[in-house]
Design an enzyme around this catalytic site. Structure first.
Site: not given
Ligand code: ACO
Length: 336
Positions: A115, A293, A263
């Site tokens: 990223c 993304n 980003h």
């Molecule tokens: N649909 C429905 N439910 C989902 C999904 C989905 N697509 N994905 C996960 N869940 C569920 C999980 O299983 C979990 O369920 P549980 O509570 O029963 O265990 C719940 O939703 C919460 O999951 P989390 O992973 O804790 O969700 P979070 O609020 O953290 O959101 C996300 C996830 C969007 C990925 C977030 O953490 C995020 O944006 N992180 C940063 C991403 C980022 O900045 N990346 C850097 C760049 S990428 C790169 O460099 C390649």
């Protein structure tokens, strides 16, 4: 003494729009969850058989950037290509762009910084121009994520986020040192390498034998892994730090920013940064709603769209900032 300046921008995204509802037909997810957590409404996926690859998308974006810069393709002295999704394991897409654009045998460098890839690539171009070695550098960020994602419920935490696309910039010598790229700031923290990673293919995994030959259906290491909450927490801290670092290096403050192009990792991250720096909706450009993304492509696509919309004008202070896998992060401070 020279500065470097972005003289041309272009982007390309595939036509195929994939909505959150489309994804919910393949995995247990829904539009409300995706929008609430990420802000994403839709993304583009290359349709299998359409012929688009990371390289061809990069070439399409590059052609627009070259055209807009007013240079001839043979004026390009160097190519820097940032991606985490190359067409081949090797060689990287830089040389494929040199071939496909039909330009002379200039150097081509591949950047593997996910990223932060475009920010790193821009920094490389900036250094080559500031030392006087090159006059025009083609910088590309391009990703074809969709062919490598786990489109089942197992992969939903990652697969709903990523989209395909490419962006490109021509970076050229600028004699007026008060204009153009003022500074770039790069960081890494390899301690967290595996928190956002794709472990295979990689020779550390002996992927040919361990995955393709043994074909273990439970081996998830050939799909991207992300410890989402850990990445999120680190991202908001590092984004803020590196923006402040860039501003301070130029005796500037947050109130001086005309346009922040972060980003596009997650709309919630952008909104957090916007609030922290007291910026208006107009001062922060977001398009993650439409493209998801696109990793190394996200900043050049967003920058191009902002410029096309007339939101970036001569004299504006434009700040680019990225955080991602590695962990790596960085910022670019530009006087447009
Ligand atoms: N649909 C429905 N439910 C989902 C999904 C989905 N697509 N994905 C996960 N869940 C569920 C999980 O299983 C979990 O369920 P549980 O509570 O029963 O265990 C719940 O939703 C919460 O999951 P989390 O992973 O804790 O969700 P979070 O609020 O953290 O959101 C996300 C996830 C969007 C990925 C977030 O953490 C995020 O944006 N992180 C940063 C991403 C980022 O900045 N990346 C850097 C760049 S990428 C790169 O460099 C390649």
């Amino acid at each position: 003494m020279f500065n470097s300046k972005i003289t041309g921008l272009g982007y390309y995204v595939p036509d195929n729009v994939v909505t959150n509802d489309d994804l919910s037909k393949k995995m247990d997810t829904n539009d409300a969850w995706i929008q609430e957590r990420t802000g994403i409404k839709e993304r583009r996926h290359v349709k299998k058989g359409d012929g688009d690859t990371t390289t061809t998308m990069g070439v399409k974006a590059a052609k627009i950037a070259i055209d807009r810069s007013g240079i001839d393709k043979n004026d390009i002295d160097f190519i820097v290509f940032a991606t985490l999704s190359p067409d081949y394991y090797f060689p990287g897409p830089g040389v494929l762009v040199q071939r496909d654009l039909g330009i002379k045998t200039v150097g081509a460098l591949d950047v593997r910084n996910q990223c932060s890839g475009f920010v790193y690539a821009l920094s490389v171009a900036d250094q080559y121009i500031k030392t006087g070695m090159y006059k025009n550098v083609l910088v590309i960020g391009s990703e074809l994520h969709s062919h490598g994602l786990d489109m089942t419920t197992r992969g939903r935490g990652v697969s709903v986020i990523f989209g395909d696309g490419a962006g490109a910039a021509i970076v050229s010598r600028e004699e007026d040192t008060t204009k153009g790229i003022l500074s770039t700031h790069l960081h890494s923290e390899g301690q967290h390498a595996e928190e956002l990673s794709l472990i295979a293919p990689g020779m550390g995994k002996r992927w040919v034998n361990d995955i393709l030959v043994d074909n273990d259906p439970n081996d998830e290491s050939y799909f991207p892994y992300m410890n989402g909450q850990f990445v999120f927490k680190n991202a908001v801290v590092r984004f803020s730090e590196v923006i402040i670092e860039g501003l301070k290096a130029n005796n500037l403050e947050a109130k001086d920013i005309d346009m922040l192009v972060p980003h596009q990792a997650n709309l919630r991250i952008s909104q957090f940064i916007q609030k922290k720096f007291g910026l208006s909706d107009y001062q922060v450009f977001n398009n993650i709603m439409r493209y998801g993304n696109t990793t190394a492509a996200s900043i050049p696509i967003a920058l191009t769209e902002a410029w096309e919309m007339g939101k970036i004008k001569s004299g504006d202070l434009v700040v680019l900032a990225a955080f991602g896998s590695g962990f790596t992060w960085g910022s670019v401070i530009i006087r447009w």
